[in-house]
Design a protein around this motif. Structure first.
Motif, PDB file in Angstrom:
ATOM      1  N   ASN A 243       0.620  -1.210   0.105  1.00  0.00           N
ATOM      2  CA  ASN A 243      -0.050   0.050  -0.025  1.00  0.00           C
ATOM      3  C   ASN A 243       0.707   1.247  -0.047  1.00  0.00           C
ATOM      4  O   ASN A 243       0.633   2.325  -0.713  1.00  0.00           O
ATOM      5  CB  ASN A 243      -1.004  -0.086   1.371  1.00  0.00           C
ATOM      6  N   ALA A 244       2.133   1.464   0.835  1.00  0.00           N
ATOM      7  CA  ALA A 244       2.701   2.345   0.672  1.00  0.00           C
ATOM      8  C   ALA A 244       3.393   2.502  -0.499  1.00  0.00           C
ATOM      9  O   ALA A 244       3.569   3.648  -1.233  1.00  0.00           O
ATOM     10  CB  ALA A 244       3.939   2.177   1.739  1.00  0.00           C
ATOM     11  N   GLU A 245       3.783   1.491  -1.537  1.00  0.00           N
ATOM     12  CA  GLU A 245       4.576   1.469  -2.816  1.00  0.00           C
ATOM     13  C   GLU A 245       3.528   2.124  -3.699  1.00  0.00           C
ATOM     14  O   GLU A 245       3.842   2.802  -4.491  1.00  0.00           O
ATOM     15  CB  GLU A 245       4.933   0.291  -3.094  1.00  0.00           C
ATOM     16  N   SER A 246       2.191   1.850  -3.515  1.00  0.00           N
ATOM     17  CA  SER A 246       1.298   2.335  -4.501  1.00  0.00           C
ATOM     18  C   SER A 246       1.154   3.767  -4.377  1.00  0.00           C
ATOM     19  O   SER A 246       1.000   4.565  -5.163  1.00  0.00           O
ATOM     20  CB  SER A 246      -0.039   1.601  -4.026  1.00  0.00           C
ATOM     21  N   ARG A 249       3.834   5.620  -5.809  1.00  0.00           N
ATOM     22  CA  ARG A 249       3.572   5.492  -7.242  1.00  0.00           C
ATOM     23  C   ARG A 249       2.681   6.830  -7.700  1.00  0.00           C
ATOM     24  O   ARG A 249       3.125   7.638  -8.816  1.00  0.00           O
ATOM     25  CB  ARG A 249       3.341   4.527  -7.937  1.00  0.00           C
ATOM     26  N   ALA A 250       1.758   7.212  -6.928  1.00  0.00           N
ATOM     27  CA  ALA A 250       0.831   8.250  -6.989  1.00  0.00           C
ATOM     28  C   ALA A 250       1.721   9.531  -6.839  1.00  0.00           C
ATOM     29  O   ALA A 250       1.267  10.364  -7.624  1.00  0.00           O
ATOM     30  CB  ALA A 250      -0.438   8.078  -5.927  1.00  0.00           C
ATOM     31  N   ASP A 257       9.538  13.445  -6.577  1.00  0.00           N
ATOM     32  CA  ASP A 257      10.365  12.411  -6.129  1.00  0.00           C
ATOM     33  C   ASP A 257       9.795  12.035  -4.646  1.00  0.00           C
ATOM     34  O   ASP A 257      10.024  13.019  -3.763  1.00  0.00           O
ATOM     35  CB  ASP A 257      11.846  12.507  -6.127  1.00  0.00           C
ATOM     36  N   GLY A 258       9.927  10.658  -4.319  1.00  0.00           N
ATOM     37  CA  GLY A 258       9.624  10.364  -2.804  1.00  0.00           C
ATOM     38  C   GLY A 258      10.334   9.040  -2.543  1.00  0.00           C
ATOM     39  O   GLY A 258      11.040   8.621  -3.396  1.00  0.00           O
TER      40      GLY A 258
END
Length: 263
Positions: A243-246, A249-250, A257-258
């Motif tokens: 969920n964090a990776e999703s 990406r958003a 950049d994150g």
């Protein structure tokens, strides 16, 4: 463990209000998130809530219910109000308890975990003779999650990502205090999505404004690195890495950049 979770106020009792918000709504939102995170991610935990909707229940009914259920811990969720100028987070145990009591030990853990993630000024650990702290037979804890009549605190309360982080902070404290085991071999870790880290708060605020315009809830948190304060822009915190990776990406789809911080 058996957790009695008490979102303050409800029904005809709105609690404090300000900036278009009612305390009863904010506390219920946070409490429902706490229940969801706990029951979805940890083994051997039962949660009973004083209310799960905008309903009335007086203080005696709440504490009687917790006592009759033989709960292990009572957690009451609130928001503060004063005169619009005060802001920040504080929490309470009963004023007759010593700092070496088990309840104080639990509160020390809760305070540490919640203040890690809530982005609020830390007003410290306090004691009071509140009904829910006095009339409960189990250890009891009450959190005041910001001042609803303060513009800055209320702006956070309106963000779902902030309420999720506050809920996660409470869960992290409960899990540590009661040694809860993550489900399905999980890590019990928290994955924070960071969309920038700045020396100047104005730059962090500008990033928050940009992301908010893109439909992403974001807010500023402060961390100390090598003895110096840095202002991080956080866009959610998740117990599930996917969920964090999703969310990351958003963020990156906006051109920003994150990165993910694992705690």
């Amino acid at each position: 463990m058996k957790l009695y979770l008490d979102p303050g106020h409800g029904g005809s009792d709105p609690g404090a209000s300000g900036n278009g918000l009612k305390e009863k709504d904010v506390t219920l939102d946070i409490a429902l998130r706490i229940r969801s995170i706990l029951t979805n991610n940890f083994e051997d935990v039962e949660v009973k809530m004083s209310r799960t909707s905008d309903s009335n229940k007086n203080l005696q009914q709440r504490t009687n219910e917790a006592n009759n259920w033989d709960a292990d811990y009572y957690v009451s969720i609130h928001c503060n109000a004063f005169n619009g100028s005060a802001q920040g987070y504080e929490d309470y145990i009963h004023n007759q308890l010593s700092n070496s009591s088990r309840t104080a030990d639990y509160r020390n853990i809760m305070h540490e975990e919640i203040t890690k993630v809530n982005g609020l000024t830390n007003r410290g650990k306090r004691k009071a003779n509140f009904h829910v702290l006095r009339e409960t037979r189990m250890s009891a804890f009450l959190s005041e999650n910001g001042f609803i009549d303060n513009i800055q605190d209320a702006a956070l309360m309106k963000q779902s990502s902030w309420k999720q982080n506050v809920a996660q902070g409470h869960v992290n404290g409960i899990a540590r205090a009661f040694n809860l085991k993550p489900k399905n071999g999980g890590t019990g870790k928290l994955y924070k999505v960071i969309a920038g880290s700045f020396k100047a708060k104005d730059n962090a605020d500008e990033r928050v404004t940009f992301l908010s315009a893109k439909g992403l809830d974001a807010y500023v948190t402060t961390v100390t690195i090598s003895g110096e304060p840095w202002y991080r822009v956080q866009v959610g915190a998740f117990s599930n890495r996917e969920n964090a990776e999703s969310r990351l990406r958003a963020v990156e789809n906006t051109g920003v950049d994150g990165f993910i911080v694992e705690e």
